[in-house]
Design a protein around this motif. Structure first.
Motif, PDB file in Angstrom:
ATOM      1  N   THR A 711       0.858  -1.187   0.000  1.00  0.00           N
ATOM      2  CA  THR A 711       0.000   0.000   0.000  1.00  0.00           C
ATOM      3  C   THR A 711       0.894   1.237   0.000  1.00  0.00           C
ATOM      4  OG1 THR A 711      -1.628  -1.211   1.265  1.00  0.00           O
ATOM      5  CG2 THR A 711      -1.890   1.167   1.145  1.00  0.00           C
ATOM      6  N   LEU A 712       0.642   2.102  -0.925  1.00  0.00           N
ATOM      7  CA  LEU A 712       1.446   3.314  -1.024  1.00  0.00           C
ATOM      8  C   LEU A 712       0.633   4.495  -0.528  1.00  0.00           C
ATOM      9  CD1 LEU A 712       2.859   2.824  -4.615  1.00  0.00           C
ATOM     10  CD2 LEU A 712       3.983   2.272  -2.479  1.00  0.00           C
ATOM     11  N   ASN A 713       1.283   5.344   0.235  1.00  0.00           N
ATOM     12  CA  ASN A 713       0.635   6.561   0.716  1.00  0.00           C
ATOM     13  C   ASN A 713       1.321   7.770   0.078  1.00  0.00           C
ATOM     14  OD1 ASN A 713      -1.290   5.562   2.649  1.00  0.00           O
ATOM     15  ND2 ASN A 713       0.506   4.856   3.770  1.00  0.00           N
ATOM     16  N   PRO A 714       0.832   8.193  -1.015  1.00  0.00           N
ATOM     17  CA  PRO A 714       1.512   9.334  -1.652  1.00  0.00           C
ATOM     18  C   PRO A 714       1.272  10.646  -0.931  1.00  0.00           C
ATOM     19  CG  PRO A 714      -0.342   8.622  -2.981  1.00  0.00           C
ATOM     20  CD  PRO A 714      -0.283   7.707  -1.814  1.00  0.00           C
ATOM     21  N   GLY A 715       0.352  10.669   0.011  1.00  0.00           N
ATOM     22  CA  GLY A 715       0.114  11.922   0.725  1.00  0.00           C
ATOM     23  C   GLY A 715      -0.656  12.932  -0.090  1.00  0.00           C
ATOM     24  N   LEU A 716      -1.482  12.459  -0.980  1.00  0.00           N
ATOM     25  CA  LEU A 716      -2.275  13.357  -1.825  1.00  0.00           C
ATOM     26  C   LEU A 716      -3.716  13.311  -1.365  1.00  0.00           C
ATOM     27  CD1 LEU A 716      -0.769  12.219  -5.224  1.00  0.00           C
ATOM     28  CD2 LEU A 716      -0.149  14.228  -3.901  1.00  0.00           C
ATOM     29  N   LYS A 717      -4.437  14.342  -1.738  1.00  0.00           N
ATOM     30  CA  LYS A 717      -5.833  14.411  -1.287  1.00  0.00           C
ATOM     31  C   LYS A 717      -6.763  13.720  -2.263  1.00  0.00           C
ATOM     32  CE  LYS A 717      -5.558  18.440   1.620  1.00  0.00           C
ATOM     33  NZ  LYS A 717      -4.726  19.567   1.218  1.00  0.00           N
ATOM     34  N   TRP A 718      -6.427  13.807  -3.532  1.00  0.00           N
ATOM     35  CA  TRP A 718      -7.325  13.193  -4.520  1.00  0.00           C
ATOM     36  C   TRP A 718      -6.491  12.841  -5.739  1.00  0.00           C
ATOM     37  CZ3 TRP A 718     -13.081  14.710  -4.777  1.00  0.00           C
ATOM     38  CH2 TRP A 718     -13.768  13.810  -5.594  1.00  0.00           C
ATOM     39  N   ILE A 732       4.517   7.098 -11.006  1.00  0.00           N
ATOM     40  CA  ILE A 732       4.196   8.509 -10.796  1.00  0.00           C
ATOM     41  C   ILE A 732       2.698   8.651 -10.638  1.00  0.00           C
ATOM     42  CG2 ILE A 732       6.192   9.658 -11.811  1.00  0.00           C
ATOM     43  CD1 ILE A 732       4.690   9.818 -14.415  1.00  0.00           C
ATOM     44  N   VAL A 733       2.334   9.555  -9.782  1.00  0.00           N
ATOM     45  CA  VAL A 733       0.936   9.768  -9.444  1.00  0.00           C
ATOM     46  C   VAL A 733       0.662  11.257  -9.566  1.00  0.00           C
ATOM     47  CG1 VAL A 733      -0.823   9.427  -7.704  1.00  0.00           C
ATOM     48  CG2 VAL A 733       1.122   7.892  -7.784  1.00  0.00           C
ATOM     49  N   GLY A 734      -0.407  11.590 -10.258  1.00  0.00           N
ATOM     50  CA  GLY A 734      -0.833  12.983 -10.324  1.00  0.00           C
ATOM     51  C   GLY A 734      -2.078  13.157  -9.498  1.00  0.00           C
ATOM     52  N   SER A 735      -2.257  14.357  -9.006  1.00  0.00           N
ATOM     53  CA  SER A 735      -3.402  14.547  -8.123  1.00  0.00           C
ATOM     54  C   SER A 735      -4.121  15.837  -8.484  1.00  0.00           C
ATOM     55  CB  SER A 735      -2.960  14.595  -6.672  1.00  0.00           C
ATOM     56  OG  SER A 735      -2.461  15.873  -6.379  1.00  0.00           O
ATOM     57  N   TYR A 736      -5.358  15.896  -8.036  1.00  0.00           N
ATOM     58  CA  TYR A 736      -6.124  17.129  -8.262  1.00  0.00           C
ATOM     59  C   TYR A 736      -5.632  18.254  -7.373  1.00  0.00           C
ATOM     60  CZ  TYR A 736      -9.431  14.350 -10.943  1.00  0.00           C
ATOM     61  OH  TYR A 736      -9.992  13.553 -11.882  1.00  0.00           O
ATOM     62  N   ASP A 737      -4.857  17.946  -6.350  1.00  0.00           N
ATOM     63  CA  ASP A 737      -4.294  19.012  -5.520  1.00  0.00           C
ATOM     64  C   ASP A 737      -2.913  19.411  -6.020  1.00  0.00           C
ATOM     65  OD1 ASP A 737      -3.744  16.472  -4.720  1.00  0.00           O
ATOM     66  OD2 ASP A 737      -3.303  16.991  -2.661  1.00  0.00           O
ATOM     67  N   ARG A 738      -2.756  19.377  -7.321  1.00  0.00           N
ATOM     68  CA  ARG A 738      -1.656  20.048  -8.027  1.00  0.00           C
ATOM     69  C   ARG A 738      -0.303  19.389  -7.807  1.00  0.00           C
ATOM     70  NH1 ARG A 738      -2.494  25.908  -5.815  1.00  0.00           N
ATOM     71  NH2 ARG A 738      -3.193  24.725  -4.046  1.00  0.00           N
ATOM     72  N   ARG A 739      -0.279  18.201  -7.326  1.00  0.00           N
ATOM     73  CA  ARG A 739       1.023  17.629  -7.051  1.00  0.00           C
ATOM     74  C   ARG A 739       1.271  16.390  -7.884  1.00  0.00           C
ATOM     75  NH1 ARG A 739       1.047  18.499  -0.693  1.00  0.00           N
ATOM     76  NH2 ARG A 739      -1.126  18.796  -1.215  1.00  0.00           N
ATOM     77  N   VAL A 741       3.655  12.989  -7.692  1.00  0.00           N
ATOM     78  CA  VAL A 741       4.422  12.236  -6.707  1.00  0.00           C
ATOM     79  C   VAL A 741       5.131  11.091  -7.402  1.00  0.00           C
ATOM     80  CG1 VAL A 741       4.159  10.662  -4.774  1.00  0.00           C
ATOM     81  CG2 VAL A 741       3.039  12.856  -4.727  1.00  0.00           C
ATOM     82  N   TRP A 742       6.398  10.963  -7.099  1.00  0.00           N
ATOM     83  CA  TRP A 742       7.201   9.875  -7.653  1.00  0.00           C
ATOM     84  C   TRP A 742       7.408   8.863  -6.537  1.00  0.00           C
ATOM     85  CZ3 TRP A 742      10.196   9.509 -12.400  1.00  0.00           C
ATOM     86  CH2 TRP A 742      11.076   8.426 -12.430  1.00  0.00           C
ATOM     87  N   HIS A 743       6.999   7.642  -6.806  1.00  0.00           N
ATOM     88  CA  HIS A 743       7.177   6.559  -5.831  1.00  0.00           C
ATOM     89  C   HIS A 743       8.216   5.597  -6.350  1.00  0.00           C
ATOM     90  CE1 HIS A 743       4.495   6.628  -2.433  1.00  0.00           C
ATOM     91  NE2 HIS A 743       3.572   7.219  -3.180  1.00  0.00           N
ATOM     92  N   ASP A 744       9.121   5.280  -5.492  1.00  0.00           N
ATOM     93  CA  ASP A 744      10.031   4.190  -5.807  1.00  0.00           C
ATOM     94  C   ASP A 744       9.472   2.958  -5.107  1.00  0.00           C
ATOM     95  OD1 ASP A 744      12.110   2.457  -6.184  1.00  0.00           O
ATOM     96  OD2 ASP A 744      13.609   4.059  -6.118  1.00  0.00           O
ATOM     97  N   LEU A 745       9.096   1.973  -5.891  1.00  0.00           N
ATOM     98  CA  LEU A 745       8.415   0.833  -5.298  1.00  0.00           C
ATOM     99  C   LEU A 745       9.345   0.020  -4.405  1.00  0.00           C
ATOM    100  CD1 LEU A 745       6.238  -0.378  -8.274  1.00  0.00           C
ATOM    101  CD2 LEU A 745       5.562   0.949  -6.303  1.00  0.00           C
ATOM    102  N   ASP A 746      10.650   0.131  -4.640  1.00  0.00           N
ATOM    103  CA  ASP A 746      11.579  -0.607  -3.794  1.00  0.00           C
ATOM    104  C   ASP A 746      11.794   0.085  -2.454  1.00  0.00           C
ATOM    105  OD1 ASP A 746      11.926  -2.444  -5.749  1.00  0.00           O
ATOM    106  OD2 ASP A 746      13.621  -1.380  -6.663  1.00  0.00           O
ATOM    107  N   LEU A 747      11.467   1.322  -2.406  1.00  0.00           N
ATOM    108  CA  LEU A 747      11.662   2.058  -1.159  1.00  0.00           C
ATOM    109  C   LEU A 747      10.382   1.993  -0.347  1.00  0.00           C
ATOM    110  CD1 LEU A 747      13.683   5.111  -2.468  1.00  0.00           C
ATOM    111  CD2 LEU A 747      14.519   3.121  -1.243  1.00  0.00           C
ATOM    112  N   SER A 748      10.197   2.966   0.467  1.00  0.00           N
ATOM    113  CA  SER A 748       9.096   2.912   1.419  1.00  0.00           C
ATOM    114  C   SER A 748       7.774   3.195   0.719  1.00  0.00           C
ATOM    115  CB  SER A 748       9.334   3.947   2.512  1.00  0.00           C
ATOM    116  OG  SER A 748       9.271   5.226   1.938  1.00  0.00           O
ATOM    117  N   SER A 749       6.743   3.220   1.502  1.00  0.00           N
ATOM    118  CA  SER A 749       5.422   3.499   0.954  1.00  0.00           C
ATOM    119  C   SER A 749       5.175   4.989   0.861  1.00  0.00           C
ATOM    120  CB  SER A 749       4.356   2.869   1.835  1.00  0.00           C
ATOM    121  OG  SER A 749       4.403   3.463   3.107  1.00  0.00           O
ATOM    122  N   THR A 750       6.145   5.776   1.290  1.00  0.00           N
ATOM    123  CA  THR A 750       6.010   7.228   1.150  1.00  0.00           C
ATOM    124  C   THR A 750       6.756   7.659  -0.113  1.00  0.00           C
ATOM    125  OG1 THR A 750       7.884   7.389   2.629  1.00  0.00           O
ATOM    126  CG2 THR A 750       5.713   7.759   3.572  1.00  0.00           C
TER     127      THR A 750
END
Lengths: 843, 486
Positions: A711-718, A732-739, A741-750
């Motif tokens: 489970t990844l928590n990108p810290g985005l609102k939507w 990579i994750v895009g959000s409606y709150d203008r951000r 987010v790049w997730h490295d799946l090998d690293l943490s869930s943040t």
């Protein structure tokens, strides 16, 4: 000894600039001629202002101040030397001066003055008296002047005293006679006795016959003469008696020769006069050398409380005497304002003063053991170094010094020894002797603390010297080419209908877009011509996606609650067309056999139905399959192999995510329970993993094991969009709150990185399949292109470099670029926006 | 105000036009040319700073003692002089003290808009190979031939393609038959077609001659994807019987087909003369069979050139070497082929997606247009580098390039930015002329009108594209130059 007055008279007549003398104040006034009217007025003004006697005196001889100074010097000489020249040379000198012509001129001038005297003096005096009306004061002044300017011995000569002033002219007249000049034939006054110029006269003419000046007398010891007189003739050495003569002289003198001094200049003995002796006595006693000086004269109150009829000072009254002070007012108002705002709390009237509240005594040491709050400017003393093993009273053996070391230490200078001690081993602390340097060290420490300037070094929270250092060093975008830079081809949709989705076929030749009018259009990629179009319902088309299989040219369209599988059959070669349609339609036969044989291995959700399009015309233009799904479709995504595809629909509960298999016409709902509303799904490019993005979280499932992996928590609102890197380790994750987010799946869930470049909501993010690039599109009408190198080395973090902002899409109804896809072979981007325009961005 | 140094020039009209002020600045120039016909002695001239192209041109004409003045263009540091010499120096920061090296060349007069012909749909290709006639292919799937020699509508339409026609060209008639002309075309329907039409004999006595109806001779059935280019050998100026009707087709599938259309060669239904051949041949789709008349027979290619890994945008024969061909495509390469053995001889790569290809009049020099808005020259001598020269200027992808038929250095390019530019290879920084498309009546400048095809025969320049019209310019000033001999 000739009388003093007679010897001085000719000098006064010869002197050109007569310094003022008390007796000549009045004549001086008279002598002022018309051209000196101004000066006289000034003088009168000074009189009228009531200036002090000193001022008057100086004012009168102001024009020859230098002479005055010389006078002072000469006065001192006079005191000693005046008598001697008179003894020998008085007569001859007088005669020589008498013969000069200049004397005649002066005399005549004096004479003419004398003639006008009686009238003018009276007139002037009357005038001055009328103006000033201070006769008394004037006389006072005169007396003051006299007192300060007369010589002590003059007081004794009655001829020059002020009291005898009225008799002076008569006396003068007695001593003068009028004769006819032999030269001019005019009458002139001749004086049978020279007028005494008085003490203040020019003493430069007082005779010293020896004119060698300040040369030491012994220069002439070997010579027969002792100097030269004014004419340059030698002054011969007077005869001196031998010791016997001296002795006899001493006996002859009344007082035993004690009052005789030797004049070195003239090599003579001179006997002191009575006055001189008196002067010496006075000086010896420390008294005022002036015998006439009376220290107890009554003071004259010039400035007193008594209001005089005429003011001493004519200045008008200053304004400050009667105007209230502006600055005082300001000061008071400042205090008043401070009281009003409460900054100053005035003591209540009648309350006791604060000093009274203080205790009369306080314990000096009562607070000494309580640590006081640190003063803002408190500077703690620098800490001393802690003692080491050397300084121990019982150091280990290895710390003890050898004799050589001790000797070497003792030979050092005192400065080099500082802070070091010779380690000495004691068996017990009791045996430790007193430290001899203790007082000295304490004293030096105190000196250090007291004298050495200390500065409070406040350690900053962030020690930033150059802010630009904080910016990570990124390679220049020029080095990271190619990337899209310019809009090259446009795909204009009729009526500017809002276009929601776009996709490029795997060969990169065709672009398909889905618009809100329900039309799906196929465009020739490089030319921008609409080649075909299909009407898929009336509602907006939210998703269109080409099957990634190059062998089969078909795409899936998500129109409101139907999935259409469409192939542009007319544009395909016969073999391709046959292969594609066979691939898409094969499921019908297998499904039918399943139905017939009642051996359905798979139960698909009841709401899902796979159907053939109704009419032949529809089939001709390439519609192959229609699938009914619950809810409104939001997204379609294909698996890499091109057989499975997944759909997301909005209000469909646990049926919102469906995975369809095209070859078998089967659908499964992988999730029985859904936590939150699913936004996006994505297949992993290489592993059997499946990403599901809800509003705030991304879950990664293993499709084979049917379990949640991460489970990844990108810290985005939507979350609005999601894409997996082609290598599969980053997301990579895009959000409606203008951000973004790049997730490295090998690293943490943040997140590894959160980028916030867009000013509005993000709509789509996508990795380029062949180039190390990714994009993000936003409602601010821009597409941002980033470089992203993912290293195979696990230790190196991905490199993300912002490259380019592509601007061109217009914002319509606060919607900007709604979708963008990368070209499968080139570093190109196809984007569609709310302005109904598709654009191909090329390098 | 006349010229100094050892070259006394009689006062020309240009010299008299110069302001008579003696305080005018003077610049030292040296005039050179690569054209031996117009060379003048290498002398330093002192000319006023306000002289422009016209004055310099007059000067050279005076020196050459030409009876009829020839206009010249002047290149300073490989950019054309378009203002006065003083303005050039001020603009480029060149010191006026140094001697300006100026190269001059016979001027190309600015093209003049001649006419606009309507088209059925977007124009995909245009050919001027036959004088007086314009052959176009359109996205509507038709070819059309405009010719003033034709009777009343002066327009022949070739309809037969199911979908958009993407390319068309003339094919030299194998028999040299008078009155017959062949045309080849290809398009989205992946089928090449060879048409025959009879050129009507112009008879003033019978003006009501019916328009000739073109017939399909062959279908070229090779490509599995749309055909992007059909090109034949350069038409001989006079139809000689020896002209071979060879054809090159290039498709989106990355293959280039070589066809010999001589009657009796590779003709007819499947010829089982090799497994490879068999593999390449495709069965005709039933739909196509239905639509086309069974009058024609399909043709099989002489050879198939495989090598491109993406869409081939243009394949063409070498102008002089009969066994040589070139092709350029989306795989960033330009390839040269030896047709006698059907193999690749040279590959040159770049980072550009090449949209068009043309061979200059000088051998071994190719020009391409690419999506990165550049016109590039490729020197195909073996040791030469890949791209020898790039000419920036277009603001959109360069969709088409056309070389001057005779001049080795002139080139026309058409772009999506709705302009045609004429380039001289000696002035790569700046186009000779920029020809914007005339505004289309009725439309209020709705976006840019992409140009997809350009051709010129030295006198006329035609361009067509998105606007569904063909715009023709008269490039009258282009001198018939002697091609440079290697």
């Amino acid at each position: 000894m000739a009388p003093k007055g007679s010897s001085k008279a000719p000098k006064a007549s010869t002197s050109k600039a007569l310094p003022p003398k008390p007796s000549t104040v009045a004549p001086k006034r008279k002598r002022r001629s018309q051209e000196e009217e101004d000066a006289q007025n000034a003088f009168a003004a000074a009189d009228s202002l009531g200036l002090g006697p000193e001022a008057l005196a100086f004012g009168s001889d102001g024009e020859d101040e230098d002479d005055g100074e010389i006078l002072d010097e000469d006065d001192e000489d006079d005191a000693v030397e005046e008598p001697f020249p008179e003894l020998d040379f008085g007569e001859s000198e007088d005669g020589s001066f008498d013969g000069e012509d200049g004397d005649d001129d002066d005399d005549s001038e004096d004479e003419s003055l004398g003639e006008v005297d009686p009238d003018e003096e009276a007139a002037l005096l009357a005038e001055i008296e009328a103006e000033d009306a201070e006769e008394d004061d004037g006389s006072d002044l005169d007396e003051l002047i006299r007192r300060h300017t007369t010589k002590p011995d003059e007081g004794e000569t009655p001829g020059t005293s002020w009291e005898e002033d009225p008799t002076l002219p008569n006396d003068y007249m007695k001593r003068s006679r009028t004769v006819t000049s032999k030269i001019t034939g005019q009458e002139k006054t001749e004086w049978d006795q020279e007028i005494d110029a008085g003490y203040g006269s020019d003493s430069s003419t007082e005779e010293t016959t020896n004119r060698i000046g300040n040369v030491p007398a012994y220069f002439y010891d070997d010579l027969p003469h002792i100097g030269y007189d004014i004419d340059g003739k030698k002054v011969m050495r007077p005869a001196t008696g031998d010791e016997l003569d001296k002795f006899l002289e001493g006996i002859e003198d009344a007082d035993g020769g004690w009052t005789t001094v030797k004049d070195k200049l003239h090599q003579q003995n001179v006997a002191l006069t009575e006055e001189e002796l008196d002067l010496i006595h006075r000086l010896a006693k420390g008294e005022n050398p002036d015998a006439a000086y009376d220290p107890y004269t009554p003071t004259i109150e010039y400035f007193s409380s008594k209001v005089l009829p005429t003011p001493l000072v004519g200045r008008p009254e200053p304004k400050s005497r009667f105007l209230p002070s502006k600055w005082e007012h300001k000061k008071v108002m400042k205090i008043v304002r401070a009281i009003r705002t409460g900054r100053i709390v005035p003591r209540r009237p009648g309350a006791s003063s604060s000093s009274a509240e203080k205790p009369p005594f306080y314990g000096l040491w009562s607070q000494s053991d309580v640590a006081s709050a640190p003063h803002p400017m408190h500077m703690p003393a620098p800490k001393l170094a802690l003692p080491s093993h050397n300084e121990s009273y019982n150091p280990p053996e290895e710390y003890l010094w050898t004799k050589d070391e001790k000797d070497e230490f003792n030979e050092r200078e005192k400065e080099d020894k500082k802070g070091q001690v010779i380690p000495i081993k004691h068996s017990s602390l009791r045996q430790v002797a007193a430290y001899p340097e203790f007082v000295q060290e304490r004293f030096e420490r105190c000196l250090d603390l007291y004298l050495a300037p200390r500065m409070l070094r406040r350690r900053p929270k962030l020690d930033i010297k150059d802010p630009s250092e904080l910016i990570p060093k990124l390679p220049s975008p020029q080095d990271l080419r190619p990337f899209p830079t310019t809009a090259s081809v446009e795909y204009p949709h009729p009526n500017g209908v809002r276009t929601r989705c776009v996709s490029i076929d795997p060969t990169g030749m065709w672009v398909v877009t889905g618009a809100e009018d329900g039309e799906v259009r196929l465009w020739e990629c490089a030319v921008g011509r609409c080649a075909m179009k299909w009407k898929c319902g009336d509602g907006p088309i939210y998703g269109v996606e080409w099957c990634p299989d190059k062998e089969r040219s078909l795409f899936a369209v998500a129109s409101s609650s139907k999935v259409h599988i469409i192939a542009p059959l007319p544009l395909l070669s016969e073999i391709d067309a046959a292969r594609t349609s066979q691939f898409a339609l094969a499921g019908f036969t297998s499904a039918s056999t399943d139905d017939a044989g009642n051996a359905k291995k798979h139960t698909q959700p009841a709401e899902v139905a796979w159907r053939k399009p109704k009419g032949d015309a529809e089939r001709e233009e390439g519609r192959l399959v229609e699938i009914d799904v619950p809810g409104t479709l939001k997204q379609i995504v294909w698996h890499k192999r091109g057989d499975y595809f997944s759909t997301v629909s909005a209000p469909a509960g646990n049926r919102s995510v469906l995975i369809h298999q095209l070859t078998k016409h089967q659908t499964q709902a992988p999730f029985t329970k859904q936590k939150g509303e699913v936004q996006r799904v994505s297949f992993h490019p290489s592993r059997p993993h499946f990403f599901v993005a809800t509003q705030r979280q991304i879950r990664m499932y293993d499709l084979l094991k049917q379990e949640l992996v991460k489970t990844l928590n990108p810290g985005l609102k939507w979350i609005s969009s999601l894409d997996v890197h082609p290598l599969g380790d980053n997301l990579i994750v895009g959000s409606y709150d203008r951000r973004l987010v790049w997730h490295d799946l090998d690293l943490s869930s943040t997140p590894y990185k959160t980028l916030r470049y867009h000013s509005r909501a993000l709509r789509q993010v996508a990795f380029s399949p062949v180039y190390p690039l990714f994009l993000s599109t936003s409602d601010d009408g821009s597409i941002h292109i980033f470089h992203s190198t993912v290293y195979s080395d696990l230790l190196t973090n991905p490199l993300i470099v912002p490259l380019k902002v592509l601007k061109g899409h217009e914002i319509k109804d606060s919607l900007g670029v709604l979708d963008a896809k990368w070209h499968p072979r080139e570093p190109w981007v196809v984007s569609v926006g709310a302005d109904g325009m598709g654009r191909l961005w090329c390098t | 105000m006349s010229l100094t140094e050892e070259q006394p020039i009689p006062s020309t009209s240009a010299a008299t036009e110069a302001p008579a002020g003696g305080e005018e600045r003077q610049l030292a120039i040296r005039l050179t040319t690569k054209d031996s016909a117009y060379s003048i002695p290498s002398t330093k001239f002192l000319v006023p700073a306000n002289w422009r192209r016209f004055h310099l041109s007059e000067l050279i004409n005076k020196v050459l003692e030409n009876s009829s003045p020839i206009p010249f263009d002047f290149l300073i540091n490989s950019s054309l002089l378009r203002s006065s010499l003083g303005a050039y120096c001020a603009q480029t920061g060149t010191s006026e003290e140094v001697t300006l090296e100026i190269e001059y060349l016979p001027s190309t007069l600015p093209p003049q808009l001649e006419s606009t012909l309507p088209s059925e749909d977007w124009v995909s290709d245009v050919s001027l190979a036959i004088r007086g006639a314009v052959l176009t292919s359109s996205y509507a799937g038709t070819l059309s031939l405009h010719s003033s020699a034709l009777p009343a509508p002066s327009n022949i339409t070739f309809s037969g393609h199911d979908q958009s026609a993407l390319s068309a060209c003339y094919v030299p008639h194998p028999l040299g038959a008078e009155g017959k002309q062949w045309v080849a075309s290809g398009g989205m329907d992946r089928l090449g077609r060879v048409w025959e039409y009879s050129t009507p004999s112009i008879s003033l006595t019978n003006p009501t001659t019916e328009l000739p109806v073109p017939t399909t001779l062959y279908t070229l059935n090779l490509h599995t994807a749309p055909i992007s280019s059909v090109r034949s050998r350069t038409l001989p100026l006079t139809s000689t019987p020896t002209a071979s009707p060879h054809l090159l087709t290039a498709g989106w599938d990355g293959i280039v087909g070589v066809w010999d259309l001589t009657p009796g060669v590779n003709e007819g239904e499947p010829q089982e003369d090799g497994s490879e051949r068999k593999k390449k041949r495709r069965k005709q789709a039933p739909g196509t069979m239905k639509l086309t008349l069974p009058l024609f027979c399909s043709q099989t290619p002489v050879s198939v050139l495989r090598g491109h890994t993406g869409k081939v945008s243009r394949a063409l024969f070498d102008r002089t070497d009969a066994d040589k061909a070139y092709s350029a495509g989306w795989d960033h390469t330009v390839r040269s082929w030896d047709l006698s053995v059907a193999s690749e001889t040279n590959v040159k790569t770049s980072d550009k997606v090449l949209l068009s290809l043309a061979q200059m009049a000088s051998p071994n020099l190719l020009a391409t247009g690419s999506t990165d808005r550049l016109v590039s020259f490729w020197d195909f001598r073996e040791s030469a580098q890949n791209i020898s020269l790039t000419m920036p200027g277009h603001t959109g992808p360069v969709s088409t390039v056309a070389a001057h038929p005779t001049s080795p250095l002139l080139l026309a390019s058409g772009s999506y930015d709705a302009t045609v530019r004429i380039w001289d290879a000696r002035s790569p920084k700046q186009a000779l002329f920029v020809l914007p498309l005339p505004p289309k009546e009725g439309s209020e400048g709705k976006g840019q009108e992409k140009i997809l095809a350009v051709d010129w025969d030295g006198e006329r320049l035609v361009a067509g594209g998105e606007g569904a019209r063909i715009v023709a310019w008269k490039v009258s000033g282009a001198q018939a130059e002697v091609p440079m001999v290697e």
